[in-house]
Write a protein that holds these residues in place. Structure first.
Motif, short mmCIF file in Angstrom:
data_model
loop_
_atom_site.label_atom_id
_atom_site.label_comp_id
_atom_site.label_asym_id
_atom_site.label_seq_id
_atom_site.Cartn_x
_atom_site.Cartn_y
_atom_site.Cartn_z
N ASP A 195 1.09 -1.08 -0.12
CA ASP A 195 0.12 -0.09 -0.07
C ASP A 195 1.00 1.32 0.06
OD1 ASP A 195 -1.99 1.90 0.37
OD2 ASP A 195 -2.62 1.13 2.31
N PRO A 196 0.95 1.97 -1.02
CA PRO A 196 1.71 3.15 -1.22
C PRO A 196 1.34 4.32 -0.20
CG PRO A 196 0.52 3.09 -3.37
CD PRO A 196 0.26 1.77 -2.49
N ASN A 197 0.21 4.41 -0.09
CA ASN A 197 -0.37 5.34 0.79
C ASN A 197 -0.23 6.96 0.20
OD1 ASN A 197 -1.41 4.62 3.56
ND2 ASN A 197 0.39 3.35 3.08
N LYS A 198 -0.67 6.88 -1.05
CA LYS A 198 -0.67 8.27 -1.88
C LYS A 198 -1.95 8.88 -1.82
CE LYS A 198 2.85 6.83 -5.06
NZ LYS A 198 3.45 6.67 -6.77
N TYR A 199 -2.11 9.41 -0.89
CA TYR A 199 -3.67 9.96 -0.63
C TYR A 199 -4.07 11.08 -1.73
CZ TYR A 199 -2.85 7.73 3.99
OH TYR A 199 -2.59 6.75 4.74
N ASP A 200 -3.17 11.93 -2.15
CA ASP A 200 -3.51 12.82 -3.18
C ASP A 200 -3.17 12.30 -4.57
OD1 ASP A 200 -0.76 12.98 -3.03
OD2 ASP A 200 -0.50 15.07 -2.86
N GLY A 201 -2.77 10.99 -4.74
CA GLY A 201 -2.19 10.58 -5.98
C GLY A 201 -0.86 10.83 -6.30
N VAL A 202 -0.16 11.46 -5.57
CA VAL A 202 1.02 12.09 -6.05
C VAL A 202 2.06 11.57 -5.14
CG1 VAL A 202 2.49 14.04 -6.80
CG2 VAL A 202 0.25 13.76 -7.39
N THR A 203 2.06 11.96 -3.65
CA THR A 203 2.94 12.08 -2.47
C THR A 203 2.65 10.77 -1.85
OG1 THR A 203 2.71 14.55 -2.31
CG2 THR A 203 3.79 13.31 -0.57
N ALA A 204 3.77 9.88 -1.94
CA ALA A 204 3.74 8.71 -1.24
C ALA A 204 4.19 9.03 0.27
CB ALA A 204 4.62 7.70 -1.78
N VAL A 205 3.35 8.94 1.30
CA VAL A 205 3.27 9.25 2.40
C VAL A 205 4.36 8.44 3.40
CG1 VAL A 205 2.41 9.73 4.78
CG2 VAL A 205 1.11 10.72 3.06
N VAL A 206 3.90 7.13 3.27
CA VAL A 206 4.76 6.17 3.64
C VAL A 206 4.30 4.88 2.96
CG1 VAL A 206 3.21 5.48 5.81
CG2 VAL A 206 5.28 4.92 5.90
N PHE A 207 5.33 3.75 2.71
CA PHE A 207 4.85 2.56 2.03
C PHE A 207 4.73 1.51 3.31
CE2 PHE A 207 7.92 4.46 -1.22
CZ PHE A 207 6.85 4.71 -2.09
N ILE A 208 3.35 0.86 3.36
CA ILE A 208 3.07 -0.08 4.10
C ILE A 208 2.99 -1.47 3.45
CG2 ILE A 208 1.56 -0.99 5.90
CD1 ILE A 208 0.45 1.85 6.39
N VAL A 209 3.84 -2.28 3.81
CA VAL A 209 3.85 -3.65 2.90
C VAL A 209 3.52 -4.83 4.00
CG1 VAL A 209 5.36 -2.66 1.10
CG2 VAL A 209 6.39 -3.81 3.06
N GLN A 210 3.09 -5.86 3.15
CA GLN A 210 2.90 -7.26 4.14
C GLN A 210 4.21 -8.20 3.76
OE1 GLN A 210 -0.77 -9.10 3.23
NE2 GLN A 210 -0.27 -11.01 4.48
#
Length: 120
Positions: free
Chosen positions: A101-116
């Motif tokens: 989950d790249p957590n790109k809330y605005d579609g541009v800025t990756a806040v944090v990458f959460i991976v399993q």
């Protein structure tokens, strides 16, 4: 357009991961050339990350298995976006990325990458 709120959230995530996390790596396997062949190459990208075990209530045995790790990876300074097929090294162990989950809330800025991460 980049939202300044997400840039601040990215900075906060980077600071917290640096404070409570560890150095690790995200490794990407590049397949050999289709025409010339050769050996696949592994490229290692240094990363700052926080690995955490899933709580027992989330482990269902299919989507999330016992031993899976939820890994928060700082997006600041990471040259790639971690995705399924990559391998994350954390706690001296290699974890194959099962979900990302790249957590790109605005579609541009990756806040944090959460991976399993899954250690098969």
């Amino acid at each position: 357009m980049v939202n300044p709120l997400y840039a601040r959230l990215q900075t906060t995530a980077r600071r917290l991961i640096a404070k409570f996390g560890q150095e690790g790596a995200v490794k990407r396997l590049t397949p050999p050339d289709n025409v010339y062949g050769g050996e696949p190459t592994v490229t290692s990208h240094p990363a700052t990350l926080v690995p955490m075990a899933y709580e027992a209530r989330y482990i269902d045995g299919t989507t999330i298995k016992t031993g899976d790790m939820q890994i928060y990876i700082s997006s600041v300074g990471l040259a790639i976006e971690p995705t399924v097929g990559d391998v994350v090294t954390a706690n001296g162990t290699d974890y194959a990325i099962a979900n990302s989950d790249p957590n790109k809330y605005d579609g541009v800025t990756a806040v944090v990458f959460i991976v399993q991460g899954r250690n098969d």
